[in-house]
Design an enzyme around this catalytic site. Sequence first.
Site, PDB file in Angstrom:
ATOM      1  N   TYR A   1      -2.438  -1.080  10.225  1.00  0.00           N
ATOM      2  CA  TYR A   1      -2.268  -1.629   9.074  1.00  0.00           C
ATOM      3  C   TYR A   1      -0.985  -1.168   7.921  1.00  0.00           C
ATOM      4  O   TYR A   1      -0.500  -1.904   7.333  1.00  0.00           O
ATOM      5  CB  TYR A   1      -3.666  -1.011   8.106  1.00  0.00           C
ATOM      6  CG  TYR A   1      -3.846  -1.194   6.632  1.00  0.00           C
ATOM      7  CD1 TYR A   1      -4.319  -2.261   6.183  1.00  0.00           C
ATOM      8  CD2 TYR A   1      -3.302  -0.085   5.872  1.00  0.00           C
ATOM      9  CE1 TYR A   1      -4.557  -2.274   4.456  1.00  0.00           C
ATOM     10  CE2 TYR A   1      -3.699  -0.145   4.469  1.00  0.00           C
ATOM     11  CZ  TYR A   1      -4.185  -1.388   4.048  1.00  0.00           C
ATOM     12  OH  TYR A   1      -4.118  -1.290   2.524  1.00  0.00           O
TER      13      TYR A   1
ATOM     14  N   SER B   1       0.695  -1.156  -0.112  1.00  0.00           N
ATOM     15  CA  SER B   1       0.069  -0.022  -0.046  1.00  0.00           C
ATOM     16  C   SER B   1       0.922   1.198   0.033  1.00  0.00           C
ATOM     17  O   SER B   1       2.105   1.367   0.602  1.00  0.00           O
ATOM     18  CB  SER B   1      -0.871   0.113   1.372  1.00  0.00           C
ATOM     19  OG  SER B   1      -1.511   1.166   1.475  1.00  0.00           O
TER      20      SER B   1
END
Length: 287
Positions: A191, A178
Amino acid sequence: MQDQPDVMEPMVHQDREPGHESKLEPKPDWEPRYRGSDRLKGKVALITGADSGIGRAVAALFAREGADVAIVYLCEHDDAERTKQIVEKEGRRAVTIAGDIGDKGFCEQAVRQTVDQLGGLDILINNAGEQHPDKDITDIDEHQLRRTFQTNIFGMFFMTQAARPHLKKGAAIVNCTSETTYKGSPDLLDYSATKGAIVGFTRSLAKNLVKDGIRVNAVAPGPIWTPLNPFGGQPPEDVKDFGKDTPMGRPGQPNEVAPAFLFLACEDASYMTGQVLHPDGGDTTSS
């Protein structure tokens, strides 16, 4: 200290994740934008999180390029069946496999089922993930922390370990990380930490497997319109402005990310390993 279970229960009841694409409006764009050219002809791909979002777009594009696809997902049976229909419409075989990638035994079963039903395994796409927004680090309880790591990084290890004996020279692994690895995210601490771990895993695994002719790369998407964010991955008040702060001024669509996975999975990227591609609307370069 209290013993922890071997496998943390998925948090689908806490946040409504991972969410159903069939209930999302507007619908994400998953359809491939161009004709296939047999770049994956005769290949078998296992894609985690392939029921919806980026995973569905990757499955559709891979099928158009000639691959048979194992669709691994958690519990969204309607979405997974739709992805299966998409793959089959392209003239390719598909198998749906439901379960929790945070469970090592399930990963072994998923790979075994793929090989048994589709005849082998050439491409592993580690795409599945989960995220839970929190304003303060003290709001992240131990269960959430363990569960996020269980899915996002443990699951990637487990699936790769299960797939490894079946991957031969010319095989490819592509992991989904990400942009939060590079930019950071004030509301996605756990995350973002897992996504950073994925980059380290990708680069190290690439060096570990290069001698065997297996390439390992990653894709780091920016804000992409998928069920992940509207169904619990972002605070509800933020969803209306999702992706508008990128240089392009909008979120990306899954079919704008899938070609990055295809490039890294096929022979076009034969001299690339340990690399990360960034379909993020210019977001990383502007930070």
